[in-house]
Design a protein around this motif. Structure first.
Motif, short mmCIF file in Angstrom:
data_model
loop_
_atom_site.label_atom_id
_atom_site.label_comp_id
_atom_site.label_asym_id
_atom_site.label_seq_id
_atom_site.Cartn_x
_atom_site.Cartn_y
_atom_site.Cartn_z
N ASP A 161 44.66 -28.58 -64.95
CA ASP A 161 43.79 -27.83 -65.87
C ASP A 161 44.62 -26.96 -66.81
O ASP A 161 44.17 -25.92 -67.28
N TRP A 162 45.86 -27.41 -67.10
CA TRP A 162 46.71 -26.65 -68.00
C TRP A 162 47.66 -27.64 -68.68
O TRP A 162 47.90 -28.72 -68.17
N LEU A 218 45.94 -20.84 -76.01
CA LEU A 218 45.33 -20.78 -74.67
C LEU A 218 46.23 -20.00 -73.72
O LEU A 218 45.77 -19.13 -72.98
N VAL A 226 40.19 -19.96 -74.54
CA VAL A 226 39.90 -19.76 -73.11
C VAL A 226 38.45 -20.14 -72.81
O VAL A 226 38.16 -20.78 -71.79
N SER A 227 37.53 -19.77 -73.70
CA SER A 227 36.11 -20.07 -73.48
C SER A 227 35.86 -21.58 -73.43
O SER A 227 35.15 -22.08 -72.53
N TRP A 229 38.10 -23.93 -72.82
CA TRP A 229 38.82 -24.46 -71.65
C TRP A 229 38.01 -24.23 -70.37
O TRP A 229 37.87 -25.15 -69.55
N GLN A 230 37.44 -23.05 -70.19
CA GLN A 230 36.65 -22.77 -68.98
C GLN A 230 35.42 -23.66 -68.89
O GLN A 230 35.08 -24.14 -67.80
N TRP A 231 34.81 -23.91 -70.01
CA TRP A 231 33.62 -24.76 -70.04
C TRP A 231 34.00 -26.19 -69.65
O TRP A 231 33.35 -26.81 -68.80
N ARG A 233 36.44 -27.11 -67.85
CA ARG A 233 36.88 -27.12 -66.44
C ARG A 233 35.67 -27.15 -65.49
O ARG A 233 35.63 -27.95 -64.54
N GLU A 234 34.69 -26.28 -65.76
CA GLU A 234 33.51 -26.20 -64.89
C GLU A 234 32.74 -27.52 -64.85
O GLU A 234 32.31 -27.98 -63.79
N SER A 258 46.54 -23.89 -63.87
CA SER A 258 46.25 -22.63 -64.57
C SER A 258 46.43 -21.41 -63.67
O SER A 258 46.72 -20.32 -64.15
N ASN A 261 49.61 -19.63 -64.25
CA ASN A 261 49.95 -19.20 -65.61
C ASN A 261 50.59 -17.81 -65.63
O ASN A 261 51.53 -17.56 -66.38
#
Length: 563
Positions: A161-162, A218, A226-227, A229-231, A233-234, A258, A261
């Motif tokens: 995830d990174w 990021l 970040v927003s 990326w989080q979406w 990921r979920e 991540s 990080n």
């Protein structure tokens, strides 16, 4: 006691001053045919010490050996051939399995020490493909095998995830994506964007620079980056969980790339303090020439970190968190240089425990002889394959046993089990081509064949209404049961070998051999005939059912009682 230990003990009693029991065990061979006994000891290794010919040594050993545990001991040329006492061995083996049940083969080697297993590790925003199957099922099986010898496995899903690919995905989403399309079908849409990016980048190389720039944002905590990326990921984790539920695989940690990080700066600082970092064209490297390896690139010229930086941080974190006995990385063979570099850098940093890190490599799954590639969209979805396997299993169950209760559950156990078993029966380093028709067959060296044999043994016991009585002395001495008894007796040794080699195929091959041997026995012997040995034959059936179920469990498969 295993057959090797039995023979080694008898040999040690007369030749221990010339050779250790450990060396005797390593030299023992299984003769090619049953006419030459159950085990053979080659006398060549004693010729120099005893100053005699191996043939003469073999004759002297055969004459001097204590015969209590053997039907016959004979010298054939330079070999001493041992024929074990069938009744003694069968009595002991059946007693051990009937009293210990599924704990037969347990061992206290690990002392409950932790073994983190880095496994599965799909990338977010991409569907789980057949390419993720191997790491997932090999890691899951190793966790069960290590647990059986009293280690405490920690299954870590080191989610991808990174990295730069997420910068690329953000660029693709901002240029060609829409929120509605992603919400309607997250993974399919994100994969389309990822593939589109690479197709466009072939004619517009500037896109690659944009992707790198967004990943840097990021890393630096940019709110928009970040927003998004989080979406991504979920949504991805929801999809993954559905597949893991189908496979019956769970994890102890989802700490992905991540998570490290904020832990990489300390690693870079430590490398700097130890004088290991060298500047090279604006980038930071660690020279690994003394290990005959290329330099490890720790930080790029734009300040962005790489896989190895995160893997250094994660290795240090895992050692501090779990104080592991060993740490396993179940990752494809193509990453072998990366793990050699990882260990080398950790050793350079003064971490001797880096020697306890083991890369568990595996070969590729191909489709029609070709490698599967996400980047070009050539992907075989794991969920689709599992659903097809379940459908195929259900069709065959309808045909063979239409009145079976709970067909859906059994079809799931058989279909998913078939896919897992097909993977694990192959030596993990081998590549193999995947064909569904070959995998979900009830005959041949397949998962369904082993499961069917387990169900057959359960059916025999139901028909006989038989339950084990551990106070009874069950004993068999016939040649037909002997091949089955030997495989049962060797199960604990099989578990140890699988653990030592980190090789689940050792268990899968034992399951196949035991199933084949039992089916041959069942075809030749009237198990339910009313005679003095009926109880002992049923004890053998019970032992086979117990060990087949344990073989399958160690591979991550269910063992239905009816099929």
């Amino acid at each position: 006691m295993t057959e090797k230990k039995l023979v080694a003990d008898a040999l040690t009693a007369i030749i221990s001053e010339h050779i250790s029991e450990e060396d005797i065990i390593s030299l023992l061979e299984k003769p090619k045919t049953a006419q030459h006994g159950d085990l053979a000891f080659p006398a060549f290794s004693l010729a120099k010490a005893l100053r005699k010919s191996p043939q003469l040594i073999a004759q002297e050993i055969a004459a001097d050996i204590a015969k209590d545990s053997f039907e016959t001991v004979e010298a054939v040329g330079p070999y001493v051939n041992f024929f074990l006492n069938k009744r003694n061995v069968s009595t002991q083996t059946l007693h051990d399995i009937l009293t210990q049940q599924e704990h037969f083969g347990d061992a206290d080697i690990g002392g409950k020490r932790a073994v983190p297993i880095d496994m599965s590790s799909p990338n977010i925003a991409k569907p789980m493909s057949m390419g993720h199957l191997r790491s997932t099922v090999i890691g899951n099986s190793l966790s069960k095998i290590l647990e059986k010898i009293n280690y405490s496995p920690v299954k870590i899903n080191y989610i991808g995830d990174w990295g730069t690919q997420f910068g690329k995905l953000i660029v693709a989403y901002k240029k060609w994506g829409s929120e509605e399309a992603v919400r309607n079908n997250p993974i399919k849409e994100l994969l389309r964007l990822y593939v589109d990016f690479h197709e466009e980048a072939e004619t517009d190389p500037a896109l690659e620079d944009e992707g790198r720039a967004w990943f840097k944002k990021l890393e630096d905590g940019d709110a928009e980056a970040v927003s998004l990326w989080q979406w991504f990921r979920e949504e991805s984790l929801k999809e993954f969980q559905r597949v893991y539920d189908m496979l019956g695989v769970s994890f102890d940690s989802y700490n992905g790339e991540s998570f490290y990080n904020d832990k990489m700066a300390a690693v870079v600082e430590l490398l700097s303090q130890k004088g290991l970092l060298k500047a090279d064209q604006g980038a930071d490297i660690v020279d690994l020439e003394k290990y005959q390896l290329n330099p490890a690139l720790i930080r790029k010229s734009d300040g962005a970190t790489l896989y190895i930086t995160r893997d250094l941080a994660s290795a240090i974190y895992r050692k501090e968190t779990y104080d592991f006995a060993s740490a396993l990385y179940v990752v494809g063979n193509e990453q072998s240089v990366h793990f050699k570099q990882l260990k080398a850098v950790l050793l350079e940093m003064g971490f001797d425990w880096a020697n306890d890190i083991h890369h568990i490599p595996f070969g590729l799954i191909t489709k029609d002889g070709k490698k599967l590639s996400t980047r070009k969209g050539k992907i075989v979805l794991l969920e689709e394959v599992l659903n097809e396997a379940i459908s195929s299993a259900k069709e065959q169950i309808e045909e063979k046993n239409p009145s079976l209760a709970d067909k859906e559950t059994v079809a799931h156990q058989v279909g998913v089990g078939a896919v897992i078993f097909h993977d694990l029966k192959n030596d993990r380093l081998n590549n193999f081509d995947f064909t569904l028709e070959e995998v979900v067959r009830f005959e041949g060296e397949t998962g369904p064949y082993v499961q069917y044999t387990h169900a057959r043994s359960a059916s025999i016991l139901r028909k006989a209404g038989w339950q084990p009585d551990s106070s009874q002395r069950y004993s068999l001495g016939d040649a037909d049961s002997w091949e089955v008894i030997k495989l049962l007796q060797n199960f604990p040794e099989t578990v140890l070998r699988a653990a030592e080699k980190y090789e689940p195929s050792v268990i899968a091959k034992h399951a196949i051999q035991l199933a084949q041997s039992f089916n041959k026995y069942y075809a030749h012997v009237k198990v339910l005939a009313d005679d003095p040995e009926k109880e002992s034959r049923l004890a053998l059936v019970y032992a086979v059912k117990t060990i087949l179920k344990e073989d399958l469990r160690l591979l991550g498969l269910d063992a239905p009682d009816e099929m």
